[in-house]
Design an enzyme around this catalytic site. Structure first.
Site, short mmCIF file in Angstrom:
data_model
loop_
_atom_site.label_atom_id
_atom_site.label_comp_id
_atom_site.label_asym_id
_atom_site.label_seq_id
_atom_site.Cartn_x
_atom_site.Cartn_y
_atom_site.Cartn_z
N ASN A 157 0.57 -1.22 0.10
CA ASN A 157 -0.21 -0.08 -0.38
C ASN A 157 1.31 1.06 -0.23
O ASN A 157 0.42 2.15 0.06
CB ASN A 157 -1.35 -0.15 0.56
CG ASN A 157 -0.40 -0.17 2.67
OD1 ASN A 157 0.80 -0.51 2.53
ND2 ASN A 157 -0.85 0.26 3.64
N GLU A 255 4.46 -3.57 11.93
CA GLU A 255 3.73 -2.82 11.79
C GLU A 255 2.88 -3.11 11.37
O GLU A 255 2.42 -4.44 9.78
CB GLU A 255 4.48 -1.67 11.18
CG GLU A 255 5.84 -0.82 11.82
CD GLU A 255 5.75 -0.43 13.31
OE1 GLU A 255 4.13 -0.18 13.80
OE2 GLU A 255 5.87 -0.22 13.89
N CYS A 289 -2.62 1.84 6.42
CA CYS A 289 -2.93 1.73 7.87
C CYS A 289 -3.41 2.31 9.21
O CYS A 289 -3.97 2.23 10.10
CB CYS A 289 -2.02 1.37 8.43
SG CYS A 289 -0.17 2.50 7.97
N GLU A 469 9.06 3.26 13.97
CA GLU A 469 10.36 3.21 13.08
C GLU A 469 10.34 4.60 12.93
O GLU A 469 8.98 5.84 12.99
CB GLU A 469 9.04 2.45 11.58
CG GLU A 469 9.25 1.33 12.02
CD GLU A 469 8.35 0.45 10.52
OE1 GLU A 469 9.59 0.18 9.72
OE2 GLU A 469 7.28 0.73 10.11
#
Ligand code: NAP
Length: 492
Positions: A157, A255, A289, A469
């Protein structure tokens, strides 16, 4: 709809060269907007290809860890310039391969460039700490050192930005990399790797292997030469990987998904909140997300808010991502489209009120793509599937509430905790929300998806693995700490 120009066959990138898979086989990447549009062919790799990539990364590791940080930074900056010189072209390929709009594709390529530049600078920041010792003569300090070879596994994505935000810091801090991109978007991964190749990255420092998740992905996670794995994708896959990694003591960062709330209080600027809730839910066809899945709205304004949101959603154009009038492209696959439709059907069965959408769009040139109608539900029961699960498409629900504490309780009632927003003019309520919300990324008066690369990114609960991250957090993941005590030799 646009049709492919000169699709190319890409190999794996191993030991500094583009090489065909040992299987001699390839798989196709086709546009989700029009499956007649062949984007390219990519290596259908075998375990032997993965082995070659891991060995190349292992062989290159000692020299790369001893390469000075300025030299590493220069390569990252050069790769950024190479991508920048092709940003529009690559953005266009991104729109074709992934399905987000051309503007978003160019924007995401810009994000990858920004990340490379950021880590070129970040590599040169302080790399340890000096501590006072109990012994006055002792020099006591810590230094961070690379982990060695790291595995990077990414979703489709954000097909260039996510590889960038994992690979740039891994390299900047002295690791070598074995990279498995998503099978739906291998071209964008190849463009990123190719920019680093052109920038002069030494052979073996970065290796990319494309192909099936089980054939390519599993050996990366299982191999003892891989010290750490950075994974972004679905919860089911991530948690399975973390079991495998834990068994052999590898470091892992996950993640995962989100089910992100936007709370709208009665004192919010209505038009501002509407715009941000709509774009937060629908841009990139809802496949972020951090996308907004639930608007949790004060009961005194919920009818006006919902009818205005419906008007905005009715005005969205769904179609060819390369057409400038398009707001939403397709979802990534037939399976993803079916999943949105099934999610809408289930939401109806569970008593939620469908206002618009809920089905596939197959007319007006959309017959060869995976288009779904932007979907809005009202009066959503927060305990239903729509109120709890990540559907990952252009679908959202409005939930009425009586006060901020009820709103926060509902916002926190899901297993995820990635991003959350509140719209209000009341600073006290905004701060109360920022404190009580269980989310790694909190927005006051802006949409849930915004994320800048210089700050930590990640979620609470099922959205992450308690790691972060980007920003300075990436150094924590891609390095380990060494504590050094230096005492003067005894006086002779
Ligand atoms: P996915 O199916 O979990 O796949 C992600 C990556 O893992 C792909 O490269 C996939 O390869 C690979 N993979 C799948 N099974 C594997 C296995 N058994 N062993 C090793 N690798 C394996 O997720 P996705 O559908 O691509 O991505 C969508 C999900 O990602 C959503 O849940 C979204 O919320 C989440 N996401 C999270 C973030 C975040 O930062 N929190 C950002 C973006 C997306 P193939 O492509 O070959 O199957």
């Amino acid at each position: 709809m646009a049709v492919a120009s000169a699709p190319k066959t890409w190999g794996n990138y191993i030991g500094g060269e583009w090489v065909a898979s040992e299987s001699g086989k390839t798989f196709e990447s086709r546009s989700p907007s029009n499956t007649n549009d062949l984007i390219g062919e990519f290596a259908a790799s075998t375990k032997a290809d993965v082995e070659a990539a891991i060995q190349a990364a292992t062989d290159a590791a000692p020299k790369w860890r001893d390469t000075n940080v300025v030299a590493r930074s220069v390569i990252l900056l050069k790769a950024a310039e190479i991508l920048a010189s092709r940003q529009n072209e690559i953005g266009r390929e991104l729109a074709r391969e992934e399905g987000k709009t051309l503007k978003e594709g160019i924007g995401e390529t810009g994000r990858a460039i920004q990340i490379l530049r950021y880590y070129a600078g970040e590599a040169q920041q302080p790399n340890g700490e000096h501590y006072p010792s109990m012994n006055l003569d002792t020099l006591l300090y810590t230094t961070r050192e690379p982990l060695g070879v790291v595995g990077v596994i990414t979703p489709w994505n954000f097909p260039i930005a996510i590889p960038a935000w994992k690979i740039a810091p891994a390299l900047a801090f002295g690791n070598t990399v074995v990279f498995k991109p998503a099978s739906a978007t291998p071209l964008l991964a190849a463009r990123f790797v190719d920019a680093l190749h052109e920038a002069g990255l030494p052979a073996g420092v970065l290796n990319m292997v494309t192909g099936s998740a089980s054939v390519v992905g599993d050996p990366i996670v299982e191999d003892d030469r891989i010290a750490a794995i950075s994974f972004t994708g679905s919860g089911e896959v991530g948690r399975k990987m973390s079991v495998t990694a834990a068994k052999r003591g590898a470091k892992i960062q996950l993640e995962l998904g989100g089910q992100n709330p936007a709370i709208v209080l009665a004192d919010a600027d209505m038009n501002h909140a509407l715009q941000h809730v709509m774009t937060g839910a629908m841009w990139s066809t809802g496949q972020k997300c951090t996308a907004t899945s639930r608007a949790i709205v004060h009961r005194s304004i919920v009818d006006e808010f919902t009818s205005k949101l419906l008007e905005k959603i009715e005005g969205l154009n769904v179609g060819d991502p390369l057409d400038e009038a398009t707001h939403l492209g397709p979802v990534i696959s037939a399976e993803a489209a079916d999943n949105v439709v099934a999610g809408a059907d289930r939401a109806k069965q569970e008593g939620n009120e469908l206002l618009i959408g809920g089905g596939r769009l197959t007319d007006d040139g959309r017959e060869h793509g995976f288009f779904v109608a932007p979907t809005l539900f009202a009066n959503v029961d927060p305990s239903t599937h729509l109120g709890q699960e990540e559907i990952f498409g252009p679908i959202m629900g409005v939930i009425p509430v009586d006060d901020i504490d009820e709103a926060i309780a509902i916002a926190n009632s899901v297993k995820y905790g990635l991003a959350a927003s509140i719209f209000t003019r009341d600073l006290g309520r905004a701060l109360h929300f920022a404190k009580k919300i269980q989310a790694g990324i909190v927005h006051i008066n802006s949409e849930t998806p915004g994320a800048e690369p210089q700050v930590p990114f990640g979620g609470y609960k099922g959205s992450s693995s308690y790691s972060r991250e980007q920003g300075k957090s990436a150094r924590d993941f891609y390095t380990q700490v060494k504590t050094v005590y230096i005492d003067p030799p005894p006086a002779s």
